[in-house]
Motif scaffolding. Structure first.
Motif, PDB file in Angstrom:
ATOM      1  N   SER A  37       0.871  -1.184   0.000  1.00  0.00           N
ATOM      2  CA  SER A  37       0.000   0.000   0.000  1.00  0.00           C
ATOM      3  C   SER A  37       0.898   1.222   0.000  1.00  0.00           C
ATOM      4  O   SER A  37       2.028   1.182   0.496  1.00  0.00           O
ATOM      5  CB  SER A  37      -0.931   0.014   1.217  1.00  0.00           C
ATOM      6  N   ARG A  39       1.204   5.621  -1.776  1.00  0.00           N
ATOM      7  CA  ARG A  39       0.652   6.892  -2.255  1.00  0.00           C
ATOM      8  C   ARG A  39       1.212   7.240  -3.626  1.00  0.00           C
ATOM      9  O   ARG A  39       2.331   6.891  -3.962  1.00  0.00           O
ATOM     10  CB  ARG A  39       1.019   8.034  -1.301  1.00  0.00           C
ATOM     11  N   GLY A  58       5.396   2.979  -1.794  1.00  0.00           N
ATOM     12  CA  GLY A  58       4.696   2.454  -0.634  1.00  0.00           C
ATOM     13  C   GLY A  58       5.494   1.400   0.084  1.00  0.00           C
ATOM     14  O   GLY A  58       6.667   1.169  -0.198  1.00  0.00           O
ATOM     15  N   THR A 153      -4.258   7.242  -2.902  1.00  0.00           N
ATOM     16  CA  THR A 153      -3.735   6.002  -2.343  1.00  0.00           C
ATOM     17  C   THR A 153      -3.744   4.897  -3.385  1.00  0.00           C
ATOM     18  O   THR A 153      -4.542   4.907  -4.327  1.00  0.00           O
ATOM     19  CB  THR A 153      -4.547   5.538  -1.118  1.00  0.00           C
ATOM     20  N   TYR A 155      -3.089   0.468  -3.542  1.00  0.00           N
ATOM     21  CA  TYR A 155      -2.823  -0.772  -2.814  1.00  0.00           C
ATOM     22  C   TYR A 155      -3.069  -1.945  -3.745  1.00  0.00           C
ATOM     23  O   TYR A 155      -3.812  -1.838  -4.714  1.00  0.00           O
ATOM     24  CB  TYR A 155      -3.689  -0.885  -1.548  1.00  0.00           C
TER      25      TYR A 155
END
Length: 161
Positions: A37, A39, A58, A153, A155
Motif C-alpha cells: 500500500s 501513495r 509504498g 492512495t 494498494y
C-alpha cells in the motif's frame, strides 16, 4: 555381477535425475506474491495524449518498499480507461536486497460514477500491469476523492515469477 551393479547404478542415477528435474520444475513454477500500500506522489507530465512518469511509492507487508513509475495513454478519471505503455518498478526488501524491472503494459479503469464500484470500492479505479520479468502488479487506485483521500492512495499485490 559387474553388469548387475552397473544396471543398479544406472537405475539409481536415472531416478535421481528424474527427481531433480521434477524438483526444478516445481521450483520454477512457484511465484511470490507480496501485498503493498502507498501513495501517488507525482501525477506525471502530460504531453499530447500521453502522461509520463506517474509515480507511486509504498510499503510491502513483508517490511520492504515498492516504487513504480508508469506512462499511459488516455485521460485518467471517472468513466475512463487508460492504457499503460511503459514504466519501471523496484522493490527494496527488509534485508536490503533489491529487485527492479520494466513495466511493459497494462490498464487502469475507473468506475463511471463516484458511487460505482468495480471491485475496489465506490469511485475507486482498478489497475493491472505486466512486468518485463513475467510478473504482474495489480490493485486499486483511489484518486477520485481528493476531499478525503489526498494524496491518492494505491494498494494491491506484486507477483513475481
Amino acid at each position: 555381477m559387474a553388469l548387475r551393479s552397473g544396471r543398479r547404478m544406472l537405475v539409481v542415477l536415472s531416478c535421481a535425475l528424474i527427481l531433480n528435474a521434477a524438483a526444478l520444475v516445481a521450483v520454477a513454477s512457484t511465484s511470490t506474491t507480496v501485498s503493498f500500500s502507498g501513495r501517488e506522489f507525482f501525477p506525471g507530465v502530460h504531453y499530447g495524449g500521453a502522461t509520463y512518469g506517474a509515480t507511486f511509492a509504498g510499503a510491502t507487508t513483508i517490511g520492504g518498499a515498492i516504487f513504480a513509475s508508469v506512462n499511459y495513454l488516455g485521460t485518467a478519471g471517472l468513466g475512463n480507461l487508460v492504457t499503460i505503455f511503459g514504466g519501471s518498478w523496484a522493490t527494496v526488501n527488509a534485508d536490503g536486497s533489491r529487485l527492479r524491472g520494466r513495466v511493459t503494459g497494462g490498464v487502469v479503469q475507473w468506475p463511471t460514477t463516484l458511487g460505482g464500484d468495480i471491485r475496489c470500492g465506490p469511485g475507486v479505479a482498478k489497475f493491472s500491469a505486466t512486468l518485463s520479468n513475467g510478473g504482474t502488479i495489480a490493485g486499486c487506485l483511489d484518486d477520485t476523492h481528493p476531499a478525503t483521500v489526498f494524496p491518492p492512495t494505491i494498494y494491491g499485490t506484486l507477483t513475481l515469477p
